[in-house]
Design a protein around this motif. Structure first.
Motif, PDB file in Angstrom:
ATOM      1  N   VAL A 165       0.862  -1.181   0.000  1.00  0.00           N
ATOM      2  CA  VAL A 165       0.000   0.000   0.000  1.00  0.00           C
ATOM      3  C   VAL A 165       0.897   1.230   0.000  1.00  0.00           C
ATOM      4  N   ALA A 166       0.587   2.196  -0.857  1.00  0.00           N
ATOM      5  CA  ALA A 166       1.366   3.429  -0.930  1.00  0.00           C
ATOM      6  C   ALA A 166       1.234   4.208   0.376  1.00  0.00           C
ATOM      7  N   VAL A 167       2.293   4.895   0.768  1.00  0.00           N
ATOM      8  CA  VAL A 167       2.298   5.686   1.999  1.00  0.00           C
ATOM      9  C   VAL A 167       1.165   6.706   1.985  1.00  0.00           C
ATOM     10  N   SER A 168       0.837   7.222   0.807  1.00  0.00           N
ATOM     11  CA  SER A 168      -0.248   8.212   0.706  1.00  0.00           C
ATOM     12  C   SER A 168      -1.613   7.596   0.986  1.00  0.00           C
ATOM     13  N   GLU A 169      -1.694   6.268   1.022  1.00  0.00           N
ATOM     14  CA  GLU A 169      -2.955   5.568   1.289  1.00  0.00           C
ATOM     15  C   GLU A 169      -3.074   5.107   2.740  1.00  0.00           C
ATOM     16  N   ILE A 170      -2.122   5.504   3.585  1.00  0.00           N
ATOM     17  CA  ILE A 170      -2.098   5.087   4.990  1.00  0.00           C
ATOM     18  C   ILE A 170      -2.308   6.316   5.862  1.00  0.00           C
ATOM     19  N   ASP A 171      -3.104   6.171   6.909  1.00  0.00           N
ATOM     20  CA  ASP A 171      -3.293   7.271   7.856  1.00  0.00           C
ATOM     21  C   ASP A 171      -2.260   7.183   8.976  1.00  0.00           C
ATOM     22  N   PHE A 172      -1.710   8.331   9.330  1.00  0.00           N
ATOM     23  CA  PHE A 172      -0.784   8.450  10.453  1.00  0.00           C
ATOM     24  C   PHE A 172      -1.537   9.129  11.588  1.00  0.00           C
ATOM     25  N   ILE A 173      -1.313   8.664  12.813  1.00  0.00           N
ATOM     26  CA  ILE A 173      -2.040   9.212  13.943  1.00  0.00           C
ATOM     27  C   ILE A 173      -1.119   9.536  15.107  1.00  0.00           C
ATOM     28  N   GLN A 174      -1.597  10.411  15.976  1.00  0.00           N
ATOM     29  CA  GLN A 174      -1.039  10.612  17.312  1.00  0.00           C
ATOM     30  C   GLN A 174      -2.100  10.057  18.243  1.00  0.00           C
ATOM     31  N   PHE A 175      -1.659   9.409  19.328  1.00  0.00           N
ATOM     32  CA  PHE A 175      -2.656   8.804  20.191  1.00  0.00           C
ATOM     33  C   PHE A 175      -2.232   8.808  21.647  1.00  0.00           C
ATOM     34  N   GLU A 176      -3.218   8.630  22.500  1.00  0.00           N
ATOM     35  CA  GLU A 176      -3.017   8.390  23.925  1.00  0.00           C
ATOM     36  C   GLU A 176      -3.814   7.135  24.250  1.00  0.00           C
ATOM     37  N   ALA A 177      -3.239   6.274  25.088  1.00  0.00           N
ATOM     38  CA  ALA A 177      -3.909   5.021  25.455  1.00  0.00           C
ATOM     39  C   ALA A 177      -3.624   4.715  26.917  1.00  0.00           C
ATOM     40  N   ILE A 178      -4.465   3.870  27.474  1.00  0.00           N
ATOM     41  CA  ILE A 178      -4.315   3.456  28.864  1.00  0.00           C
ATOM     42  C   ILE A 178      -4.406   1.939  28.925  1.00  0.00           C
ATOM     43  N   LEU A 179      -3.620   1.347  29.819  1.00  0.00           N
ATOM     44  CA  LEU A 179      -3.619  -0.105  29.970  1.00  0.00           C
ATOM     45  C   LEU A 179      -4.754  -0.520  30.894  1.00  0.00           C
ATOM     46  N   LYS A 180      -5.628  -1.359  30.385  1.00  0.00           N
ATOM     47  CA  LYS A 180      -6.742  -1.912  31.159  1.00  0.00           C
ATOM     48  C   LYS A 180      -6.474  -3.405  31.373  1.00  0.00           C
ATOM     49  N   ALA A 181      -7.316  -4.062  32.134  1.00  0.00           N
ATOM     50  CA  ALA A 181      -7.139  -5.492  32.433  1.00  0.00           C
ATOM     51  C   ALA A 181      -7.157  -6.346  31.162  1.00  0.00           C
ATOM     52  N   ASP A 182      -7.911  -5.926  30.150  1.00  0.00           N
ATOM     53  CA  ASP A 182      -8.006  -6.722  28.915  1.00  0.00           C
ATOM     54  C   ASP A 182      -7.162  -6.169  27.772  1.00  0.00           C
ATOM     55  N   GLY A 183      -6.249  -5.241  28.041  1.00  0.00           N
ATOM     56  CA  GLY A 183      -5.342  -4.740  27.016  1.00  0.00           C
ATOM     57  C   GLY A 183      -5.356  -3.220  26.929  1.00  0.00           C
ATOM     58  N   TRP A 184      -4.714  -2.699  25.890  1.00  0.00           N
ATOM     59  CA  TRP A 184      -4.611  -1.253  25.698  1.00  0.00           C
ATOM     60  C   TRP A 184      -5.897  -0.690  25.130  1.00  0.00           C
ATOM     61  N   GLU A 185      -6.295   0.482  25.634  1.00  0.00           N
ATOM     62  CA  GLU A 185      -7.508   1.153  25.176  1.00  0.00           C
ATOM     63  C   GLU A 185      -7.167   2.598  24.816  1.00  0.00           C
ATOM     64  N   VAL A 230      -5.863  12.212  13.821  1.00  0.00           N
ATOM     65  CA  VAL A 230      -5.414  11.801  12.492  1.00  0.00           C
ATOM     66  C   VAL A 230      -4.596  12.946  11.905  1.00  0.00           C
ATOM     67  N   LEU A 231      -3.333  12.660  11.601  1.00  0.00           N
ATOM     68  CA  LEU A 231      -2.432  13.690  11.074  1.00  0.00           C
ATOM     69  C   LEU A 231      -2.747  13.991   9.621  1.00  0.00           C
ATOM     70  N   ASP A 232      -2.488  15.229   9.212  1.00  0.00           N
ATOM     71  CA  ASP A 232      -2.768  15.645   7.835  1.00  0.00           C
ATOM     72  C   ASP A 232      -1.790  15.034   6.835  1.00  0.00           C
ATOM     73  N   GLY A 233      -0.662  14.565   7.292  1.00  0.00           N
ATOM     74  CA  GLY A 233       0.326  13.963   6.397  1.00  0.00           C
ATOM     75  C   GLY A 233       1.287  13.103   7.169  1.00  0.00           C
ATOM     76  N   VAL A 234       2.356  12.725   6.513  1.00  0.00           N
ATOM     77  CA  VAL A 234       3.393  11.901   7.144  1.00  0.00           C
ATOM     78  C   VAL A 234       4.177  12.787   8.100  1.00  0.00           C
ATOM     79  N   PRO A 235       4.325  12.374   9.385  1.00  0.00           N
ATOM     80  CA  PRO A 235       5.098  13.201  10.325  1.00  0.00           C
ATOM     81  C   PRO A 235       6.565  13.265   9.931  1.00  0.00           C
ATOM     82  N   ARG A 236       7.208  14.367  10.238  1.00  0.00           N
ATOM     83  CA  ARG A 236       8.631  14.540   9.898  1.00  0.00           C
ATOM     84  C   ARG A 236       9.484  14.278  11.097  1.00  0.00           C
TER      85      ARG A 236
END
Length: 115
Positions: free
Chosen positions: A83-103, A109-115
């Motif tokens: 898949v071309a890089v232009s077809e992939i979404d890049f994100i920034q995220f925050e998550a927390i560990l719960k008993a059943d995994g990461w949430e 969603v970033l406007d482009g590829v981060p530098r």
């Protein structure tokens, strides 16, 4: 003698339980490309780690608009080897560990590829 051993066993179990609970609630922040999106199961895979996305966590564009989970694009797409890089979404995220995994708690969603 038996009573003293029993006391040490209880102390050890308490210490183990406390350490396990301390790990729960751990927070993680990061950014990167989405590997895989499963909108039906409400999960995102980033860096080979699967994160659940609860209904209250709404992905947003950098500009502020909402993005439906089903519209996010990952690098691993059915029927496509590459898949071309232009077809992939890049994100920034925050998550927390719960008993059943990461949430996820926040997804941007970033406007482009981060530098």
């Amino acid at each position: 003698m038996m009573r003293r051993n029993f006391t040490w066993v209880l102390i050890a179990q308490f210490a183990l339980a406390a350490a396990s609970l301390a790990a729960l609630g751990e927070k993680r922040t990061g950014q990167g490309p989405i590997d895989r999106v499963n909108a039906t199961a409400r999960t995102l895979t980033i860096g080979q780690i699967e994160y659940s996305v609860p209904m209250r966590c709404k992905p947003r564009k950098e500009s502020g608009g909402l993005v439906p989970l089903a519209e996010l694009r990952g690098a691993i797409q059915p029927g496509q080897a590459l898949v071309a890089v232009s077809e992939i979404d890049f994100i920034q995220f925050e998550a927390i560990l719960k008993a059943d995994g990461w949430e996820m708690t926040k997804i941007t969603v970033l406007d482009g590829v981060p530098r």
